[in-house]
Write a protein that holds these residues in place. Structure first.
Motif, short mmCIF file in Angstrom:
data_model
loop_
_atom_site.label_atom_id
_atom_site.label_comp_id
_atom_site.label_asym_id
_atom_site.label_seq_id
_atom_site.Cartn_x
_atom_site.Cartn_y
_atom_site.Cartn_z
N CYS A 12 28.09 41.78 -30.06
CA CYS A 12 26.97 41.13 -29.36
C CYS A 12 25.65 41.68 -29.90
O CYS A 12 25.53 42.88 -30.14
CB CYS A 12 27.07 41.40 -27.86
SG CYS A 12 25.77 40.55 -26.95
N ASN A 58 22.67 40.88 -28.31
CA ASN A 58 21.64 40.60 -27.30
C ASN A 58 20.96 41.84 -26.73
O ASN A 58 19.84 41.77 -26.26
CB ASN A 58 22.20 39.74 -26.18
CG ASN A 58 22.47 38.34 -26.67
OD1 ASN A 58 21.65 37.77 -27.40
ND2 ASN A 58 23.62 37.79 -26.34
N CYS A 102 21.09 43.46 -23.92
CA CYS A 102 20.59 43.50 -22.54
C CYS A 102 20.46 44.99 -22.22
O CYS A 102 21.33 45.78 -22.59
CB CYS A 102 21.58 42.83 -21.60
SG CYS A 102 21.85 41.10 -22.06
N TYR A 151 20.82 47.07 -19.94
CA TYR A 151 21.79 47.87 -19.18
C TYR A 151 23.15 47.97 -19.86
O TYR A 151 24.03 48.70 -19.42
CB TYR A 151 22.01 47.22 -17.79
CG TYR A 151 22.32 45.74 -17.91
CD1 TYR A 151 23.60 45.31 -18.20
CD2 TYR A 151 21.31 44.79 -17.77
CE1 TYR A 151 23.89 43.96 -18.37
CE2 TYR A 151 21.58 43.45 -17.93
CZ TYR A 151 22.87 43.04 -18.23
OH TYR A 151 23.14 41.71 -18.42
N CYS A 152 23.35 47.23 -20.94
CA CYS A 152 24.72 46.94 -21.38
C CYS A 152 25.16 47.76 -22.60
O CYS A 152 24.47 47.84 -23.61
CB CYS A 152 24.83 45.45 -21.69
SG CYS A 152 26.50 44.98 -22.13
N VAL A 189 27.89 47.08 -24.37
CA VAL A 189 28.73 46.29 -25.28
C VAL A 189 28.24 46.29 -26.74
O VAL A 189 29.02 46.53 -27.66
CB VAL A 189 28.96 44.86 -24.74
CG1 VAL A 189 29.58 43.95 -25.78
CG2 VAL A 189 29.86 44.92 -23.51
N PRO A 190 26.95 46.03 -27.01
CA PRO A 190 26.53 46.02 -28.42
C PRO A 190 26.80 47.34 -29.15
O PRO A 190 26.97 47.36 -30.36
CB PRO A 190 25.02 45.75 -28.33
CG PRO A 190 24.84 45.05 -27.03
CD PRO A 190 25.85 45.66 -26.10
N GLN A 206 31.37 37.20 -26.45
CA GLN A 206 30.40 37.79 -25.51
C GLN A 206 29.34 36.77 -25.16
O GLN A 206 28.80 36.77 -24.07
CB GLN A 206 29.73 39.04 -26.11
CG GLN A 206 30.68 40.15 -26.49
CD GLN A 206 31.38 40.76 -25.30
OE1 GLN A 206 31.00 40.52 -24.15
NE2 GLN A 206 32.41 41.53 -25.54
N HIS A 219 25.47 32.77 -22.35
CA HIS A 219 24.22 33.46 -22.00
C HIS A 219 23.18 32.38 -21.67
O HIS A 219 22.99 31.44 -22.46
CB HIS A 219 23.75 34.29 -23.20
CG HIS A 219 22.64 35.24 -22.86
ND1 HIS A 219 21.47 34.85 -22.26
CD2 HIS A 219 22.53 36.58 -23.01
CE1 HIS A 219 20.69 35.90 -22.06
NE2 HIS A 219 21.32 36.96 -22.52
FE1 SF4 Z 1 24.06 41.12 -22.67
FE2 SF4 Z 1 26.59 40.20 -22.33
FE3 SF4 Z 1 25.79 41.09 -24.75
FE4 SF4 Z 1 26.13 42.81 -22.72
S1 SF4 Z 1 27.73 41.59 -23.71
S2 SF4 Z 1 24.41 42.76 -24.19
S3 SF4 Z 1 25.46 41.56 -20.94
S4 SF4 Z 1 24.99 39.29 -23.62
#
Ligand code: SF4
Ligand code: 5AD
Length: 469
Positions: free
Chosen positions: A190, A192, A194, A196-197, A199-200, A234, A269
């Motif tokens: 990912c 993006n 965000c 708080y996330c 994942v990236p 994602q 998203h």
């Molecule tokens: Fe944002 Fe979803 Fe990527 Fe996390 S996985 S950064 S919440 S888009």
């Protein structure tokens, strides 16, 4: 290929492999059969993780290992972990540490950690839980058979977390948890960020899978009798293979595959979802009328801090367009309460927008600080008590809305794909509507994997109950 930055707590009993001392050169030697090695895999987290466990299971079977349903009997226990929230991570580590006794009884037992937490913690996972023998990052999963053989043979601890951006090999042995519905990854990672996330950081940069590989996989599933597929990414709306609106083209191509009856996808998203997607959902007969569109917060100030790149107004407009195009479609969401600096009035905006929209259901979470993320630099200043109170409030609001949405279906007939025998009462079956609602009705095991029509007689906030018609 291996990460050897962190030392495990007791250097006398363990070594960390490095590229120099040769895992890359390691091949299965004569006599090193893995036939009797039984592997137990425990999966935590989202559907991505479920798909990763399937991938790893297929590879392990292909390499001569056997899967075991019993943790007590297994020679290797693998934890496929989720790191999105601290709570999930704490639960994971307490589960692993609990195995200390088992490991004492059976010193040859290998414990491996794979998935997001492995990638996030790297060698520190072993510091936190010294019973761990293998830490395998998200991009290193294709190496797991070799890592396990090496750890068993050489009695070494292994940390392999250096391939976070790797693409999964295309041709690998198939293993599926179900026989009628399948998860199909359309991309990984990912971009993006965000705020708080995590994942990236643990799944790397976004990379889309070639459409022809996805189509080949779905055709093969259709040929083996699978009825429903879920396209996973994602952010499926940013699926890109060089053109425009590539995800819609992909939906169109999958829709043409004979044998597949239902197509689902997640996650969208809001910054990339658009009216054309909703039109495609309406016009492509197999695409189910369910949209999962994470809202996260209703206050523009918080959305900005979250780096979500949309406003509450834009989100509302998007939903308005979805409802207009698919009036009987369902919509679900994710919401975080207690993001740093969230005030009562920010929170009220989230409650208000949820009431305005009337989601069919919502996953609601207390904000949890994740290392490395941008929001970890903000003070986590909403108290645990306030987070818990806000979560309670929002869950209560949503329960009422969900029940109201479900009530609208009473006396109506819905199509259900039968998934399982009800856990509490074996005379009851459980299935899913096209709108992804759980539906419970009388029936028997032979119905699993078939499509049936059910007339809804009563509802709860979480499910529909009815009888087959
Ligand atoms: Fe944002 Fe979803 Fe990527 Fe996390 S996985 S950064 S919440 S888009
Ligand atoms: N704290 C709380 N919830 C989070 N999510 C992701 N990161 C966090 C975090 N740090 C939630 C988001 C996302 C869902 C999968 O998990 O709502 O959409």
């Amino acid at each position: 290929m291996l990460n050897n930055k962190k030392s495990p707590p007791n250097p006398k009993q363990s070594k960390i492999l490095s590229p120099k001392n040769g895992l890359d050169n390691f091949r299965l030697g004569f006599g090193m059969t893995s036939k009797c090695t039984r592997i137990y895999i425990r999966t935590f987290g989202c559907q991505m993780n479920v798909r990763d466990s399937e991938f790893v299971s297929g590879l392990l079977i292909d390499n001569g290992f056997r899967l075991s349903g019993s943790i007590e009997e297994a020679d290797v226990i693998l934890f496929n972990s989720c790191s999105v929230r601290k709570h999930a991570e704490d639960r994971l580590f307490s589960n692993i540490t609990y195995l200390k006794k088992l490991k004492k009884k059976r010193p040859g037992l290998i414990i491996g950690l794979m998935g997001c937490t492995a990638q996030a913690y790297k060698g520190e996972a072993i510091t936190r839980s010294p019973v761990i023998d293998i830490v395998c990052g998200t991009g290193n999963e294709a190496d797991l058979p070799r890592l396990i053989k090496y750890a068993r043979r050489k009695k070494l601890r292994i940390i392999a977390t250096d391939k976070v951006d790797a693409k999964r090999p295309e041709l690998y042995p198939e293993y599926r948890e179900h026989e009628f519905k399948a998860l199909v990854s359309i991309g990984e990672g990912c971009d993006n960020f965000c705020s708080y996330c995590i994942v990236p950081y643990v799944r790397g940069r976004e990379r889309s899978r070639d459409a022809k590989d996805i189509i080949r996989e779905v055709k093969s599933l259709a040929g083996r009798g699978f009825k429903e597929i879920t396209l996973l990414g994602q952010n499926v709306n940013s699926y890109k293979t060089g053109g425009d609106r590539d995800f819609i083209k992909l939906l169109g191509a999958v829709n043409k595959i004979d044998g597949i009856e239902r197509i689902r996808f997640m996650t969208s998203h809001p910054k990339d979802a658009h009216t054309e997607l909703f039109i495609a959902m309406r016009d492509l007969q197999k695409v189910c009328e369910h949209l999962h569109l994470p809202l996260q917060a209703g206050s523009d100030r918080i959305l900005k801090l979250m780096n979500r790149k949309y406003t509450a107004k834009k989100y509302l407009k998007l939903v308005e367009s979805y409802k207009k195009i698919l009036p009987s479609g369902s919509i679900t969401t994710d919401v975080i309460v207690g993001f740093p600096s969230e005030t009562d009035s920010d929170f009220k905006r989230t409650c208000d927008i949820m009431k305005d929209i009337g989601f069919d259901s919502a996953y609601t979470f207390k904000y949890s600080l994740r290392l490395k993320t941008a929001s970890s630099k903000l003070t986590d200043d909403v108290s645990a008590k306030t987070k818990a109170e806000r979560l309670d409030i929002i869950m209560k609001i949503q329960r009422g809305i969900s029940e109201g949405r479900n009530m609208k279906l009473v006396s109506k007939s819905v199509e259900a794909l039968v998934e399982d025998v009800n856990k509490k009462d074996v005379t009851l079956m459980s299935g899913r509507t096209r709108t992804n609602k759980q539906v419970i009705f009388k029936g028997d095991k032979s119905l699993v994997g078939t499509l049936v029509d059910v007339e809804v007689q009563s509802v709860t906030p979480y499910s529909l109950k009815g009888r087959m018609v």
